[in-house]
Write an enzyme that holds these catalytic residues in place. Structure first.
Site, PDB file in Angstrom:
ATOM      1  N   ARG A  73       4.065  10.964   5.598  1.00  0.00           N
ATOM      2  CA  ARG A  73       5.200  11.245   4.727  1.00  0.00           C
ATOM      3  C   ARG A  73       4.953  10.851   3.280  1.00  0.00           C
ATOM      4  O   ARG A  73       5.394  11.528   2.350  1.00  0.00           O
ATOM      5  CB  ARG A  73       6.431  10.516   5.272  1.00  0.00           C
ATOM      6  CG  ARG A  73       6.849  10.999   6.647  1.00  0.00           C
ATOM      7  CD  ARG A  73       7.736  10.017   7.380  1.00  0.00           C
ATOM      8  NE  ARG A  73       6.971   8.843   7.800  1.00  0.00           N
ATOM      9  CZ  ARG A  73       7.469   7.859   8.533  1.00  0.00           C
ATOM     10  NH1 ARG A  73       8.720   7.895   8.919  1.00  0.00           N
ATOM     11  NH2 ARG A  73       6.720   6.827   8.874  1.00  0.00           N
ATOM     12  N   LYS A  96       0.829  -1.209   0.000  1.00  0.00           N
ATOM     13  CA  LYS A  96       0.000   0.000   0.000  1.00  0.00           C
ATOM     14  C   LYS A  96       0.861   1.255   0.000  1.00  0.00           C
ATOM     15  O   LYS A  96       0.416   2.309  -0.459  1.00  0.00           O
ATOM     16  CB  LYS A  96      -0.959  -0.018   1.175  1.00  0.00           C
ATOM     17  CG  LYS A  96      -0.311  -0.047   2.552  1.00  0.00           C
ATOM     18  CD  LYS A  96       0.059   1.310   3.121  1.00  0.00           C
ATOM     19  CE  LYS A  96       0.828   1.151   4.419  1.00  0.00           C
ATOM     20  NZ  LYS A  96       1.242   2.423   5.013  1.00  0.00           N
TER      21      LYS A  96
END
Length: 351
Positions: A266, A197
């Site tokens: 991030r 993912k």
């Protein structure tokens, strides 16, 4: 009451101390060599400087040199190293862990072999434990951010491992009315689903930056393009899961993790910057000092798919988004979403 020793004081490992402590267990949190400031701060006032949360008063804190003491009498060990600390964990921590204590790791990731096989980290840990040693290794997968777990937001994860009774035991120690746990012996399916993912979260986040670039406004909201890339991501992830032999139902852990990752963190930052038009080098420079597991996973997964394609096992045409993300990261390509490659015709019900 059981004794639970957490090795590494990163955000996720530290967040799991909340359900552990609230279930009445003795919690020991050991910092890695990079966590010294975190442990020093926690010893002072229980405030975690990167999680930005105050941990429970009563947790015991240790520096890495005190690991042996922290492991005495432990009933469960949680390993919280990031992908970038994988070698350190294998070389320095696995050899000193007691065999009779189950291990649960939060580390998500895969390694690609020369033939294109993708191996999840729990299998890497098993392979790299000292010869003759047989640790009871288990892992966590699923959509759960450290901040929200610490804030007691309802979270659903999967614990996976080889032994059903061990999984039931670990669940009994950590499950609460907000930390919901499914169990699976499909380690490859769970761990590879939640690892891949990261690559696709970067891909979906490209749409965020593209919208901002088009509108000339930071924070511009457009969801059609993000939804389309999300759907394509799940499609490609499902194919990858089937390819590596994971059970199809475990795509829910990868899809859920994809959803939560897109909305922050991030990976969203790097994808957004690339979508705005920054080159990969420029985007990485702007995020200097930030560890990006999405870059590692994207590169490894794409490299594996290319090797499998060379062997005639898959077609690169089945993974257009992954290939585009890889081209941006490793070949200097500009962002140009291959929309036409996502469409298909389904005439299976036509007379």
């Amino acid at each position: 009451m059981s004794v639970i020793t957490f090795v590494c004081a990163g955000q996720m490992n530290s967040a799991i101390t909340f359900p552990a402590f609230e279930n009445g267990h003795e919690v020991r949190l050991v910092g890695s060599p990079l966590d010294r400031d975190i442990i020093d701060g926690l010893k002072k006032d229980n405030f975690h400087i990167t999680l930005k949360r105050t941990l429970h008063d009563g947790i015991k804190y240790y520096q890495i040199e005190e690991l042996e003491e922290a492991l005495k009498g432990a009933d469960l060990v949680l390993g919280g190293v990031s992908s970038f600390g994988l070698d350190w964990f294998c070389d320095e921590i696995l050899p000193v862990l007691p065999e009779d204590v189950p291990v649960l790791t939060v580390t998500k990731g895969m390694v690609d072999l020369e033939d294109g096989t993708l191996v999840p980290y729990p299998h890497i840990f098993a392979q790299r434990q000292p010869e003759g040693k047989h640790l009871n290794l288990n892992a966590i997968g699923g959509p759960c951010t450290s901040y929200e777990l610490a804030d007691h937001d309802d979270s659903h994860v999967a614990f996976c491992g080889k032994d059903v009774e061990t999984l039931k035991y670990i669940k009994s120690l950590l499950e609460t009315d907000y930390y919901h746990i499914s169990l699976s012996t499909d380690v490859v399916g769970v761990e590879c689903a939640v690892a891949m993912k990261n690559a696709y979260a970067l891909g979906v986040s490209l749409a965020v930056g593209l919208a901002e670039k088009r509108d000339g406004k930071i924070g511009s909201q457009h969801y059609n393009s993000q939804a389309a890339l999300f759907g394509q991501s799940v499609k490609e992830m499902t194919r990858l899961l089937e390819l590596i032999g994971g059970k199809p139902e475990n795509i829910i852990h990868g899809a859920g993790d994809l959803y939560v990752t897109i909305f922050g963190g991030r990976t969203r930052k790097i994808g957004t910057l690339l979508g705005r038009g920054l080159s990969f080098e420029e985007a990485m420079a702007e995020l200097q000092g930030v560890t990006l597991e999405s870059i590692v996973i994207s590169t490894r997964t794409a490299r594996a798919v290319r090797k499998l394609a060379e062997r005639g096992i898959v077609s690169l045409e089945d993974f257009p988004l992954l290939m585009h993300v890889d081209a941006i990261i490793n070949q200097g390509a500009e962002v140009d979403i291959p929309w036409k490659d996502f469409t298909w015709n389904d005439f299976s019900l036509a007379e």
